[in-house]
Design an enzyme around this catalytic site. Structure first.
Site: not given
Ligand code: MRU
Length: 354
Positions: A45-47, A88, A195, A236, A246-247
């Site tokens: 996970r994470g963009a 996603r 996270q 994201d 973002n999250k």
């Molecule tokens: O749902 P996730 O864990 O994929 O969400 C991740 C985030 O929101 C991060 O802050 C974002 O992707 C930046 S990662 C460098």
């Protein structure tokens, strides 16, 4: 040091982030459908990391297409890309990476199917390698915003685990630490998927960076007490006017930061900026399973199905995975090409032409 994602011997290897911080388990993937499932299920996970995973998934899928006929191959590869694109919806890096893979095929239409497959594998590996280089450059541009002795609040995980390595928001913190600055980090636990608690705390502790874990609802109190000097988060998807998805919970942190006159930075590669989207209200927001809110996942040591229920049966639940922080709350957007300030519609475009 752990590796978030890697291509090895025509397999994709990923650390299973659902099991952290208690177990460090690496999964091997040979089927692109399983990589798609791993993205959906948050193994990765994470963009930027899901961008890399999508590219590697597409390469795996291409290797699996059993034909020498170019037209049949091209159609089948389209379908592979389509599957990866439906994992996603919010992080634009995923679509950006798939587009890069499709371009390889378009640009090299004279090559044989076998040659195309090898070029796709190379491109996926390049996307992975470049991501780490980009993060290091971003770190250098961003570290100037952190002073010796500062305490930084971050939300979610925008670290090595959310990228191919080094991280975006945590990359900026790492760069400041590498420059010899004494930095403290406060990590929001980041309900519901945790996270911050599970991943940010884990990877910063591995690097011996001073981290303190707080629950999300403690951020305002910490700011009021003067403990926090600045906020840095990842992203994201960033609209062309700077509005940032973002999250979930990032928006609340940004509003709190404004109230307490604390600078709020977003660190993200250019691949997270979606110039086609004019403002944040056009960014698609993923709604995830209600079970993430009603249950606490069982510790990795306990068998699946033993999640702990923390809400009544059949309660109505909302679970948007992201929110949008309006550009007015953002002090600067830090990228690998430098930092953009207001007005973002002009400054972000300028970064692309550098
Ligand atoms: O749902 P996730 O864990 O994929 O969400 C991740 C985030 O929101 C991060 O802050 C974002 O992707 C930046 S990662 C460098």
């Amino acid at each position: 040091m752990f590796k978030t994602i890697e291509w090895k011997d025509n397999k994709v290897i990923m650390i299973d982030q659902r099991l952290l911080p208690t177990q460090e388990v690496y999964r091997k993937y040979t089927d692109f459908l399983d990589v798609a499932e791993a993205i959906r299920e948050m193994v990765v996970r994470g963009a930027p990391a899901i961008g890399v995973a999508a590219a590697m998934g597409a390469a795996l899928g291409a290797l699996d297409i059993k034909t020498d006929n170019k037209n049949i191959f091209l159609k089948a590869f389209e379908r592979v890309c389509d599957v990866m694109a439906h994992t996603r919806p919010t992080a634009v890096n995923l679509f950006w990476a798939i587009e890069r893979m499709k371009k390889v095929v378009k640009k090299n239409h004279k090559f044989t199917v076998e040659e195309l497959k090898q070029k796709l594998v190379q491109e996926a590996k390049t996307i992975c390698r470049e991501d780490i280089e980009i993060n290091r450059r971003m770190g250098k541009h961003g570290s100037k915003f952190i002073k010796n002795g500062d305490t930084v609040l971050t939300h979610c995980n925008a670290g090595a685990l959310a990228t191919a390595g080094y991280g975006t928001a945590l990359g900026v913190i790492r760069a400041a630490v590498e420059e010899g600055k004494k930095i403290k980090v406060f990590a929001d636990e980041t309900r519901p998927f945790l996270q911050g608690a599970r991943l940010t705390a884990w990877e910063l502790m591995k690097d011996k960076i001073d981290v303190t874990l707080i629950t999300d609802n403690m951020a305002g109190y910490m700011m009021k007490k003067g403990v926090i000097d600045l906020v840095i988060v990842g992203a994201d998807r960033i609209a062309s006017n700077g509005d940032t998805a973002n999250k979930i919970g990032t928006y609340s942190v940004a509003v709190l930061a404004r109230e307490h006159k604390i600078p709020f930075y977003v660190a993200a590669p250019l691949s997270t900026i979606d110039l086609k989207i004019k403002s944040g209200d056009k960014i698609p927001i993923e709604e995830r399973d209600k079970r993430e809110v009603t249950h606490i996942p069982a510790p990795a040591s306990i068998k699946q199905g033993k999640d702990i229920q923390i809400a009544p049966d059949n309660v109505k639940v909302k679970n948007p995975a992201f929110d949008v922080t309006p550009n007015k709350f953002i002090t600067a957007i830090i990228t690998e090409k430098g930092a953009a300030k207001k007005p973002f519609d002009k400054s972000l475009k300028m970064l692309f032409s550098r």
